[in-house]
Design an enzyme around this catalytic site. Sequence first.
Site, mmCIF file in Angstrom:
data_model
loop_
_atom_site.group_PDB
_atom_site.id
_atom_site.type_symbol
_atom_site.label_atom_id
_atom_site.label_comp_id
_atom_site.label_asym_id
_atom_site.label_seq_id
_atom_site.Cartn_x
_atom_site.Cartn_y
_atom_site.Cartn_z
ATOM 1 N N GLY A 140 0.795 -1.216 0.000
ATOM 2 C CA GLY A 140 0.000 0.000 0.000
ATOM 3 C C GLY A 140 0.826 1.263 0.000
ATOM 4 O O GLY A 140 2.016 1.271 -0.336
ATOM 5 N N CYS A 141 0.193 2.362 0.399
ATOM 6 C CA CYS A 141 0.801 3.685 0.285
ATOM 7 C C CYS A 141 2.052 3.857 1.143
ATOM 8 O O CYS A 141 2.879 4.713 0.856
ATOM 9 C CB CYS A 141 -0.225 4.755 0.651
ATOM 10 S SG CYS A 141 -1.650 4.815 -0.453
ATOM 11 N N ASN A 142 2.180 3.076 2.205
ATOM 12 C CA ASN A 142 3.353 3.198 3.060
ATOM 13 C C ASN A 142 4.589 2.548 2.457
ATOM 14 O O ASN A 142 5.713 2.753 2.911
ATOM 15 C CB ASN A 142 3.089 2.567 4.428
ATOM 16 C CG ASN A 142 2.608 1.133 4.335
ATOM 17 O OD1 ASN A 142 1.429 0.921 4.080
ATOM 18 N ND2 ASN A 142 3.481 0.152 4.533
#
Length: 357
Positions: A140-142
């Site tokens: 994901g975005c992390n």
Amino acid sequence: MLPIAPRARIVGVGTSASETAFSQREVLDEFAITDPRIRSVFLNSAIDSRHLELPPFGGDGVRVAEPQGDLLDKHKRLAVEMGAEALGACLRQAGADLSDIGQLCCVTSTGFLTPGLSALLIRELGIDRHCSRTDVVGMGCNAGLNALNVVNGWSVANPGRLAVVLCAEACSAAYAMDSSMRTAVVNSLFGDGAAAAALISGEGGGDGGGRGPQVLKFASCIITDALEAMRYDWDRELGRFSFFLDPQIPYVVGAHAEIVVDRLLAGTGLRRSDIRHWLVHSGGKKVIDAVGVNLGLNRYDLRHTSGVLRDYGNVSSASFLFSYERLLEEGVTAPGDHGVLMTMGPGSTLETALIRW
């Protein structure tokens, strides 16, 4: 006396986006969305434009939903195209060539590829087939900072050799065509983008040997109570994968931002007020506001985070490198300055890194 371990430096960055940009109003018009609640979500998102490759038109002039197989094809094509462009820009800034790459770590969350994106780019660009490679999929975005941590470790263990982290997010391949409020937030937020950063440690880095900030430290925090608050899973009604974002996630993330930053700075002798540059993931207006309030940051501190959101939307794992590129273009960093990189994503997870010019 034991020798001091070398530190890796970020010596290059490059970004790319898919070909066509749309304003929020244009996206609403393209999908003939008239529900005032959904239009309000789009038009009050603090986003002016996003790069997207929208579904094709059907015979009646209306855009048609793409089956999952077509979306995976789109993801593969866009990830390779944007990834190659971002990688090229990154290497030019680093004063390096494709032949210099010793480690290539590719990140993506908007589609599943086997062989991975790293293998596809090695074939597409003619990168040395003996290059060490890693693929980070689905975090994901992390994940951009998770990958930077991996690449940093490889760089320190291999002084003088170039390592690259590449985030390629074809968010157009995760666009769900329905009129539900669940998908409205997601559809109003994400855009296509790719970003690459090059690292090198030691004195043998040629043009890149002494430039760019050193990577000093990483710190993470996973909020297990919010494990399901951000997810990309199978939507049985649509017959495809789709994102879900809990409306409370900005406040959950904001409440934990202070915890992970304090952990990052512990033992360094630094206080939050000593950090000159904050590069936070452009997760959305409410996320940015929540992080700012909890860390005591002002609009200037988060100017690049907000600017990337305004011009590109949320480009997932690549977002923080878009902000980093803008900071470099601004030319305001000075030797001795410290910066904090922060990303957040499914888990729910916050990732941070401390850097020093």
